[in-house]
Design a protein around this motif. Structure first.
Motif, PDB file in Angstrom:
ATOM      1  N   VAL A 122       0.791  -1.235   0.000  1.00 23.49           N
ATOM      2  CA  VAL A 122       0.000   0.000   0.000  1.00 23.49           C
ATOM      3  C   VAL A 122       0.824   1.286   0.000  1.00 23.49           C
ATOM      4  N   LEU A 131      -2.479  -0.836  -3.291  1.00 20.92           N
ATOM      5  CA  LEU A 131      -3.818  -1.265  -2.883  1.00 20.92           C
ATOM      6  C   LEU A 131      -4.485  -0.155  -2.078  1.00 20.92           C
ATOM      7  N   VAL A 132      -5.778   0.027  -2.317  1.00 18.67           N
ATOM      8  CA  VAL A 132      -6.596   0.920  -1.496  1.00 18.67           C
ATOM      9  C   VAL A 132      -7.689   0.033  -0.907  1.00 18.67           C
ATOM     10  N   ILE A 133      -7.653  -0.116   0.408  1.00 14.40           N
ATOM     11  CA  ILE A 133      -8.555  -1.079   1.043  1.00 14.40           C
ATOM     12  C   ILE A 133      -9.728  -0.345   1.684  1.00 14.40           C
ATOM     13  N   GLU A 134     -10.919  -0.802   1.347  1.00 13.50           N
ATOM     14  CA  GLU A 134     -12.137  -0.173   1.868  1.00 13.50           C
ATOM     15  C   GLU A 134     -12.875  -1.163   2.767  1.00 13.50           C
ATOM     16  N   HIS A 146     -14.122  -6.283   4.123  1.00 19.02           N
ATOM     17  CA  HIS A 146     -13.117  -5.415   3.499  1.00 19.02           C
ATOM     18  C   HIS A 146     -12.989  -5.795   2.030  1.00 19.02           C
ATOM     19  N   THR A 153     -10.957  -4.529  -2.000  1.00 16.63           N
ATOM     20  CA  THR A 153     -10.064  -3.638  -2.754  1.00 16.63           C
ATOM     21  C   THR A 153     -10.286  -3.859  -4.238  1.00 16.63           C
ATOM     22  N   VAL A 176      -8.469  -3.239  -7.779  1.00 14.20           N
ATOM     23  CA  VAL A 176      -7.110  -2.954  -8.237  1.00 14.20           C
ATOM     24  C   VAL A 176      -6.950  -3.423  -9.680  1.00 14.20           C
ATOM     25  N   LEU A 186      -4.769  -7.830   2.115  1.00 17.69           N
ATOM     26  CA  LEU A 186      -6.198  -7.605   2.368  1.00 17.69           C
ATOM     27  C   LEU A 186      -6.674  -8.388   3.596  1.00 17.69           C
ATOM     28  N   ARG A 242     -10.974  -7.628  -8.235  1.00 13.94           N
ATOM     29  CA  ARG A 242     -11.483  -7.250  -6.917  1.00 13.94           C
ATOM     30  C   ARG A 242     -11.075  -8.302  -5.892  1.00 13.94           C
TER      31      ARG A 242
END
Lengths: 202, 202
Positions: free
Chosen positions: A85, A95-98, A105, A107, A109, A134, A164
């Motif tokens: 990240v 990575l942008v983890i939501e 959770h 991501t 990408v 993740l 995803r």
């Protein structure tokens, strides 16, 4: 955890993000171009010299060793050298983890030429990198952040392109949490993962 | 497997290695410097512009998409975009995998700031990348090259620095091979891995 205190406020943190993020994106773009280029030898040598000179400028003042984990005066932690990240790390996609309120959770990408393993497909170890990170973040939200084991089942080859990752905590027993996740393309799951994560001894 | 024939002889292959290898090493060095730099904003912006200009030169002539796997007239295959071993891929350490007559495979690799996860330590997903690639090559030597499952046990955190990966085929039953491996630092094993690899249907 080794945490360096970096006594900067929110404005300074945002200023640095706006400075370093675009530089790192430019280096990511260079990594891709280095793989795909077919220009003449003379241009390769010219670019090589330019990159070496640019690198020397960056190294005029630098930290010893790796970036580590730092905490700003605001309490925000930042691991800008992280291979998954890191804002300053051109290896990271990044990575942008939501997450949502249920603890799920995910991501989104897009992985290009730099992440190739089998021709046209993502390297199995890069799938593992995405899922390890993740699942680790998902487990950390449940206060179990040390990876004990990680098991990956490769259902089919993962194509380069938009992907995803998704993960959920499926159980917490004592200091152990079990987290399951998947990596998918538009046609469905390509890799399944299960990790056992452990809380630090209290 | 998608294999592109690249009708070049040994001399031309060696010539390209000598041209692209050092360029990629320079880009790896830049990735490291981008993480560790602390130079003034003006220098960051200057370097950013230089890198963007160098990238544009490389992109003047380039292949569509990823590098894939190619075969020279000599029969030698090369996957120079590969995220584990690719000669043109600055994300790859790159791993150099060796073997002896018994089928044991190993790799000595030094992982620096660009591979960081926990502060001062290798990202768990990068440990997985090294082991996935090493076990895959070990299984390929036994003609079982598709990864079915990969299980990683993180014994302790892996410090950044010099590391060794080792792997052996422990059994072959029908189309399946079981391969075990380890990642170690000077003090011993940090990660254990087991993979099940499958032969292509004949």
């Amino acid at each position: 955890m080794n945490l360096t205190h970096d006594d900067i406020d929110r404005d300074e943190l945002e200023r640095r993000k706006a400075l370093y993020g675009p530089l790192t994106d430019a280096v990511r773009d260079l990594v891709d171009a280095t793989i795909r280029t077919e220009v003449d030898d003379a241009v390769i040598r010219e670019v090589h010299a330019e990159i070496a000179a640019a690198t020397a400028k960056l190294r005029a003042t630098q930290i010893d060793g790796a970036f580590g984990m730092r905490r700003a005066a605001t309490g925000e932690q930042f691991a800008w050298g992280n291979a998954g990240v890191g804002l300053k790390n051109a290896i990271a996609p990044p990575l942008v983890i939501e997450r949502d309120d249920t603890g799920r959770h995910w991501t989104d990408v897009t992985l290009g030429a730099a992440y190739e393993g089998p021709p046209g497909h993502v390297h199995g170890g890069i799938c593992a990198l995405v899922l390890d990170h993740l699942l680790g973040v998902t487990a950390s939200a449940a206060a179990r952040r040390f990876t004990g084991t990680l098991t990956l089942r490769y259902v089919r080859a993962t194509p380069l392109g938009p992907l995803r990752g998704e993960a959920d905590v499926v159980s917490v027993v004592g200091r152990k949490a079990t987290v399951r996740g998947t990596l998918s393309d538009a046609a469905g799951v390509t890799v399944e993962a299960e990790g056992i994560f452990i809380a630090p001894a209290s």
